[in-house]
Design a protein around this motif. Structure first.
Motif, short mmCIF file in Angstrom:
data_model
loop_
_atom_site.label_atom_id
_atom_site.label_comp_id
_atom_site.label_asym_id
_atom_site.label_seq_id
_atom_site.Cartn_x
_atom_site.Cartn_y
_atom_site.Cartn_z
N UNK A 142 -41.09 -14.49 22.35
CA UNK A 142 -41.78 -14.83 20.95
C UNK A 142 -41.26 -16.16 20.66
N UNK A 143 -42.39 -17.10 20.64
CA UNK A 143 -42.20 -18.43 20.64
C UNK A 143 -41.75 -18.74 19.09
N UNK A 144 -40.62 -19.50 18.85
CA UNK A 144 -40.34 -19.72 17.45
C UNK A 144 -41.57 -20.42 16.71
N UNK A 145 -41.64 -19.88 15.46
CA UNK A 145 -42.47 -20.52 14.30
C UNK A 145 -42.56 -22.06 14.48
N UNK A 146 -41.19 -22.48 14.48
CA UNK A 146 -40.97 -24.05 14.23
C UNK A 146 -41.85 -24.68 15.17
N UNK A 147 -42.04 -24.16 16.31
CA UNK A 147 -42.80 -25.11 17.36
C UNK A 147 -44.38 -24.71 16.89
N UNK A 148 -44.79 -23.65 16.70
CA UNK A 148 -46.13 -23.47 16.17
C UNK A 148 -46.49 -24.39 15.15
N UNK A 149 -45.88 -24.39 14.14
CA UNK A 149 -46.38 -25.22 12.84
C UNK A 149 -46.81 -26.68 13.24
N UNK A 150 -46.08 -27.04 14.41
CA UNK A 150 -46.28 -28.53 14.79
C UNK A 150 -47.35 -28.88 15.66
N UNK A 151 -47.90 -27.94 16.29
CA UNK A 151 -48.70 -27.95 17.33
C UNK A 151 -49.83 -29.17 17.19
N UNK A 152 -50.29 -29.24 15.80
CA UNK A 152 -51.48 -30.39 15.90
C UNK A 152 -50.83 -31.45 15.04
N UNK A 153 -49.48 -31.49 14.72
CA UNK A 153 -48.78 -32.67 13.91
C UNK A 153 -48.00 -33.62 15.20
N UNK A 154 -47.51 -32.61 16.03
CA UNK A 154 -46.33 -33.00 17.00
C UNK A 154 -46.65 -33.00 18.39
N UNK A 155 -47.14 -33.95 19.12
CA UNK A 155 -47.47 -33.66 20.41
C UNK A 155 -46.33 -33.00 21.42
N UNK A 156 -45.09 -33.15 20.90
CA UNK A 156 -43.96 -32.74 21.45
C UNK A 156 -43.81 -31.24 21.33
N UNK A 157 -44.22 -31.00 20.16
CA UNK A 157 -44.22 -29.32 19.81
C UNK A 157 -45.31 -28.73 20.65
N UNK A 158 -46.61 -29.32 20.79
CA UNK A 158 -47.70 -28.73 21.45
C UNK A 158 -47.18 -28.54 22.89
N UNK A 159 -46.52 -29.66 23.49
CA UNK A 159 -45.95 -29.74 24.82
C UNK A 159 -44.96 -28.44 25.00
N UNK A 160 -44.21 -28.39 24.18
CA UNK A 160 -43.12 -27.16 24.09
C UNK A 160 -43.79 -25.85 24.20
N UNK A 161 -44.81 -25.73 23.14
CA UNK A 161 -45.36 -24.21 23.31
C UNK A 161 -45.87 -24.12 24.54
N UNK A 162 -46.61 -24.96 24.94
CA UNK A 162 -47.40 -24.74 26.20
C UNK A 162 -46.49 -24.69 27.64
N UNK A 163 -45.43 -25.34 27.64
CA UNK A 163 -44.43 -25.13 28.47
C UNK A 163 -43.66 -23.56 28.38
N UNK A 164 -43.51 -23.19 27.24
CA UNK A 164 -42.92 -21.82 26.96
C UNK A 164 -44.19 -20.84 27.56
N UNK A 165 -45.30 -21.02 27.16
CA UNK A 165 -46.31 -20.15 27.67
C UNK A 165 -46.28 -20.03 29.25
N UNK A 166 -46.19 -21.48 29.88
CA UNK A 166 -46.31 -21.31 31.40
C UNK A 166 -45.13 -20.50 32.03
N UNK A 167 -43.89 -20.86 31.42
CA UNK A 167 -42.62 -20.31 31.82
C UNK A 167 -42.95 -18.74 31.90
N UNK A 168 -43.38 -18.30 30.81
CA UNK A 168 -43.56 -16.75 30.35
C UNK A 168 -44.50 -16.41 31.75
#
Ligand code: C2E
Ligand code: MG
Ligand code: MG
Ligand code: MG
Length: 291
Positions: free
Chosen positions: A203-229
């Protein structure tokens, strides 16, 4: 005089500490009573399968219905319950209520064929050697099949005492229950351990989801976790989805499930039933108030 002043200072500091201790004892006593008087409520928050847009699971989240304080959120009593060990009893009550509720919803045929429930496990519960026996008994008493129960453990609990945890997780897994790692990305996961853990989902923590459209790093992290999963053949759920854009991003990046205020806040069982009726007739998923 200076010395004296310092002593006085220390003297006046002491009663404050005692006061805090008294308050803590009072809270502990209240919490103990709450467990006896059955003042704990379980709220349910929907988890949406992003492909079918159906509710596949609900997360059980505890609330304390205090006679005078009203509904108390978990952050105000879970830490104390952890410190005092009351969390073990509290956690069992939540498990019992959640399993019985899901079984009821399955039997009542509320329009969801394969509804599961996920329940948060505290690190202390997870350390109980007889946890699998406790869970097996609760499932049996509720008449719920183990595959409909998912246990959420935090990353930090999972990463402590790894070898023992692998045995525990294996035992739970053999029973047929599902296991997910909660708040993923906020702790310190060793990827080599993650590979060895017999788990089902992240379960990807909320703190990364909230930044998806504000912080490119957050989007990158979310994507990396999805790929890792995906690579580890784990299901992946996004927590704290609040906007349509976040949801679209997650759908486009093949995140399996989404959970958050965009769909619904945690709700008492009756409110969840109403929410479900509304959302099965209305095609668009809507926001609902927490009460
Ligand atoms: P968690 O397991 O990570 O649960 C998700 C939390 O995020 C919930 O808070 C939920 O209400 C909140 N949330 C969900 N969607 C959104 C969103 O879109 N935006 C925002 N801002 N928040 C969202 P809640 O219910 O206050 O629970 C907080 C934490 O307390 C949980 O975090 C969990 O760690 C703990 N907890 C709750 N129930 C239990 C329980 O029965 N046992 C144990 N051990 N811990 C519990
Ligand atoms: Mg959780
Ligand atoms: Mg979480
Ligand atoms: Mg969280």
């Amino acid at each position: 005089a200076k010395q004296q002043g310092r002593n006085n200072f220390q003297y006046y500091m002491a009663p404050e500490k005692t006061e805090a201790q008294i308050e803590r004892f009072a809270m502990e006593a209240m919490l103990r009573k709450a467990l006896e008087r059955d003042e704990l409520l379980v709220y349910y928050q929907p988890r949406i399968h992003t492909k079918s847009e159906k509710v596949v699971c609900v997360e059980a989240l505890v609330r304390w219905q205090h006679p005078t304080l009203g509904v108390v959120p978990p952050k105000d009593f879970i830490p104390l319950a952890e410190e005092t060990g009351l969390i073990v009893q509290l956690g069992e009550q939540v498990l019992r209520k959640a399993c019985a509720q899901i079984k009821k919803w399955q039997d009542d045929d509320i329009g969801l064929d394969e509804l599961s429930v996920s329940v948060n496990l505290s690190p202390l519960q997870f350390r109980q050697q007889h946890l699998p026996a406790v869970i097996a008994r609760i499932l049996r008493q509720a008449g719920l099949k183990p595959q409909y129960l998912e246990l959420e453990i935090t990353e930090s609990a999972a990463m402590q005492n790894v070898n023992r945890n692998i045995l525990m997780l294996r035992e739970l897994k053999e029973m047929g229950v599902k296991i997910s790692i909660d708040d993923f990305g906020t702790g310190y996961s060793s990827l080599s351990y993650l590979k060895k853990f017999p788990i089902d989902a992240l379960k990807v923590d909320r703190s990364f989801i909230s930044g998806i459209h504000e912080d490119p790093d957050d989007a990158a992290i979310v994507n990396a976790i999805i790929v890792l999963a995906k690579t580890l053949k784990l299901k992946v759920t996004a927590e704290g989805v609040e906007t349509e854009e976040q949801y679209l991003y997650l759908q486009q990046h093949h995140c399996d499930e989404a959970q958050g205020y965009l769909f619904g806040k945690p709700m008492p069982p009756e409110t969840f039933e109403e929410w479900l009726k509304l959302n099965m007739t209305e095609p668009d998923l809507i926001l609902s108030p927490e009460n």
